[in-house]
Enzyme design. Structure first.
Site, PDB file in Angstrom:
ATOM      1  N   ASN A   9       1.281  -1.327   0.438  1.00 53.57           N
ATOM      2  CA  ASN A   9      -0.200   0.339   0.572  1.00 53.57           C
ATOM      3  C   ASN A   9       1.037   1.301   0.117  1.00 53.57           C
ATOM      4  O   ASN A   9       1.921   1.441   0.950  1.00 53.57           O
ATOM      5  CB  ASN A   9      -0.942   0.339   1.908  1.00 53.57           C
ATOM      6  CG  ASN A   9      -1.506   1.247   0.851  1.00 53.57           C
ATOM      7  OD1 ASN A   9      -2.043   2.330   0.173  1.00 53.57           O
ATOM      8  ND2 ASN A   9      -2.304   1.244   2.723  1.00 53.57           N
ATOM      9  N   LYS A  11      -0.416   4.189   0.233  1.00 49.27           N
ATOM     10  CA  LYS A  11      -0.954   5.369   0.326  1.00 49.27           C
ATOM     11  C   LYS A  11      -0.851   6.637  -0.269  1.00 49.27           C
ATOM     12  O   LYS A  11       0.202   6.829  -1.707  1.00 49.27           O
ATOM     13  CB  LYS A  11       0.022   5.398   1.643  1.00 49.27           C
ATOM     14  CG  LYS A  11      -0.193   3.955   3.061  1.00 49.27           C
ATOM     15  CD  LYS A  11      -0.011   4.583   4.215  1.00 49.27           C
ATOM     16  CE  LYS A  11       0.014   3.307   5.010  1.00 49.27           C
ATOM     17  NZ  LYS A  11       0.187   3.293   6.479  1.00 49.27           N
ATOM     18  N   HIS A  95      -9.474   1.280   4.636  1.00 46.64           N
ATOM     19  CA  HIS A  95      -8.038   1.322   5.342  1.00 46.64           C
ATOM     20  C   HIS A  95      -8.697   1.978   6.951  1.00 46.64           C
ATOM     21  O   HIS A  95      -9.156   3.085   6.342  1.00 46.64           O
ATOM     22  CB  HIS A  95      -7.422   1.805   3.927  1.00 46.64           C
ATOM     23  CG  HIS A  95      -5.571   1.755   5.144  1.00 46.64           C
ATOM     24  ND1 HIS A  95      -5.357   2.505   5.813  1.00 46.64           N
ATOM     25  CD2 HIS A  95      -5.320   0.945   4.891  1.00 46.64           C
ATOM     26  CE1 HIS A  95      -4.103   2.507   6.132  1.00 46.64           C
ATOM     27  NE2 HIS A  95      -3.658   1.195   5.524  1.00 46.64           N
ATOM     28  N   GLU A  97      -6.986   4.282   7.249  1.00 41.94           N
ATOM     29  CA  GLU A  97      -6.965   5.452   7.963  1.00 41.94           C
ATOM     30  C   GLU A  97      -7.992   6.602   6.719  1.00 41.94           C
ATOM     31  O   GLU A  97      -8.072   7.432   7.232  1.00 41.94           O
ATOM     32  CB  GLU A  97      -5.533   5.737   6.313  1.00 41.94           C
ATOM     33  CG  GLU A  97      -4.214   6.580   7.484  1.00 41.94           C
ATOM     34  CD  GLU A  97      -3.105   5.593   6.530  1.00 41.94           C
ATOM     35  OE1 GLU A  97      -2.931   5.149   5.389  1.00 41.94           O
ATOM     36  OE2 GLU A  97      -2.292   4.768   7.545  1.00 41.94           O
ATOM     37  N   GLU A 167      -5.212  -5.420  10.271  1.00 42.53           N
ATOM     38  CA  GLU A 167      -4.304  -3.957  10.522  1.00 42.53           C
ATOM     39  C   GLU A 167      -4.445  -3.514  12.385  1.00 42.53           C
ATOM     40  O   GLU A 167      -5.473  -2.147  12.104  1.00 42.53           O
ATOM     41  CB  GLU A 167      -4.539  -2.627   9.904  1.00 42.53           C
ATOM     42  CG  GLU A 167      -3.698  -3.214   8.549  1.00 42.53           C
ATOM     43  CD  GLU A 167      -3.112  -2.617   7.239  1.00 42.53           C
ATOM     44  OE1 GLU A 167      -2.674  -3.030   6.730  1.00 42.53           O
ATOM     45  OE2 GLU A 167      -4.099  -1.689   6.917  1.00 42.53           O
ATOM     46  N   GLY A 173       2.694   2.389  10.767  1.00 41.43           N
ATOM     47  CA  GLY A 173       3.370   3.643  11.065  1.00 41.43           C
ATOM     48  C   GLY A 173       4.448   3.762  11.856  1.00 41.43           C
ATOM     49  O   GLY A 173       4.758   5.352  12.086  1.00 41.43           O
ATOM     50  N   SER A 213       3.763  -1.910  10.606  1.00 40.95           N
ATOM     51  CA  SER A 213       4.797  -2.038  10.922  1.00 40.95           C
ATOM     52  C   SER A 213       5.943  -3.564  10.448  1.00 40.95           C
ATOM     53  O   SER A 213       6.348  -3.681  10.684  1.00 40.95           O
ATOM     54  CB  SER A 213       5.030  -1.318  11.741  1.00 40.95           C
ATOM     55  OG  SER A 213       5.201  -0.616  12.221  1.00 40.95           O
TER      56      SER A 213
HETATM   57  P1  13P Z   1       3.041   0.427   7.700  1.00 42.90           P
HETATM   58  O1  13P Z   1       3.907  -0.950   7.208  1.00 42.90           O
HETATM   59  O2  13P Z   1       3.906   1.973   7.324  1.00 42.90           O
HETATM   60  O3  13P Z   1       2.612   0.398   8.792  1.00 42.90           O
HETATM   61  O4  13P Z   1       1.554   0.655   7.042  1.00 42.90           O
HETATM   62  C1  13P Z   1       0.461  -0.617   7.649  1.00 42.90           C
HETATM   63  C2  13P Z   1      -0.186  -0.148   6.009  1.00 42.90           C
HETATM   64  O5  13P Z   1      -1.147   1.211   6.758  1.00 42.90           O
HETATM   65  C3  13P Z   1      -1.001  -1.149   5.072  1.00 42.90           C
HETATM   66  O6  13P Z   1      -2.178  -0.622   4.958  1.00 42.90           O
END
Ligand code: 13P
Length: 250
Positions: A9, A11, A95, A97, A167, A173, A213
């Site tokens: 992803n 982002k 997601h 976010e 997740e 993150g 992560s």
């Molecule tokens: P990170 O791997 O940067 O923690 O993000 C995970 C994520 O949100 C994947 O969709």
């Protein structure tokens, strides 16, 4: 036996040119093929350029979001049909976010899920608790509610086209991944709930990715858990060597 599925992803990272360059590196790094299904999910504006680089490779293209309607007055939105025509096989839905920053709910995820399936996309539906919910001992209850409501009205046959991604929001993150045991506990609970909702055969076939992560160093231990069927990778998917190493751990 479920085939592992590793998805990146990206982002809100990478222009079309930068995305094409990363895709070129990934195609080279993963040229040997492998045991896992692999996809990358760039921003909308990079889908065409990345898709062109992935042509003929085993890496599939996915998007990070979509609207549930086919077309119309929805400024700033993109439909499932548009994603299909841009070459997408997958779409990430719900997601954290999107849920946390852009007001997505289980109800909107559910509408998007139906539209994605109708268009022939393979959705990746994200669920996960925030830190306060984990600390209050409510993780399994929160995740079960998200799974139930996001997947409402789905039949067992359509469920087979869906990937779930667990997740935990506190792990995204932050550099603080769930331990393999923490991931396994939630994945097993999700699979148990899927058996209740869709029957044992569907539940055994559906892939549940872990996200939060994941990196080259921790991927192997997380992916070795029996109910962890892959990873949804954020930050580490932006570096070809790291992403390739995660794919190689599967
Ligand atoms: P990170 O791997 O940067 O923690 O993000 C995970 C994520 O949100 C994947 O969709």
């Amino acid at each position: 036996m479920r085939r592992k599925f590793i998805a990146g992803n990206w982002k809100m990272n990478k222009t079309a040119e930068e995305g094409a360059a990363l895709a070129r590196e990934l195609v080279k790094a993963l040229a040997g093929g492998g045991k896992a299904d692999v996809a990358v999910c760039p921003p909308f504006t990079a889908l065409a350029a990345v898709g062109a680089e992935l042509k003929g490779s085993a890496i599939a293209l996915g998007a990070q979001n979509m609207h549930w309607e086919k077309s119309g007055a929805f400024t700033g939105e993109v439909s499932a049909g548009m994603l299909v025509s841009a070459g997408c096989k997958y779409v990430i839905l719900g997601h954290s976010e999107r849920r946390g920053l852009f007001g997505e709910t289980d109800a909107t995820v559910n509408r998007k899920l139906a539209a994605a399936l109708a268009a022939g996309l393979a959705p990746i539906v994200c669920v996960g608790e925030v830190l306060a919910e984990r600390e209050a001992g409510r993780t399994l209850e929160v995740v079960a509610g998200q799974v139930r409501n996001s997947l409402a009205n789905l039949d067992a046959r359509d469920m087979l086209k869906v990937t779930l991604a667990y997740e935990p929001v506190w792990a995204i993150g932050t550099g603080r991944n769930a331990t393999p045991e923490q991931a396994q506990e939630v994945h097993a609970a999700i699979r148990g709930l899927l058996a209740e909702l869709f029957g044992k055969a569907s539940a055994e076939a559906v892939r549940i990715q872990y996200g939060g992560s994941v990196n080259a160093a921790n991927a192997k231990s997380i992916l070795s858990m029996p109910d962890v069927d892959g990873a949804l990778v954020g930050g580490a998917s932006l570096k070809a060597a790291d992403f390739a190493a995660i794919v190689g751990s599967s």
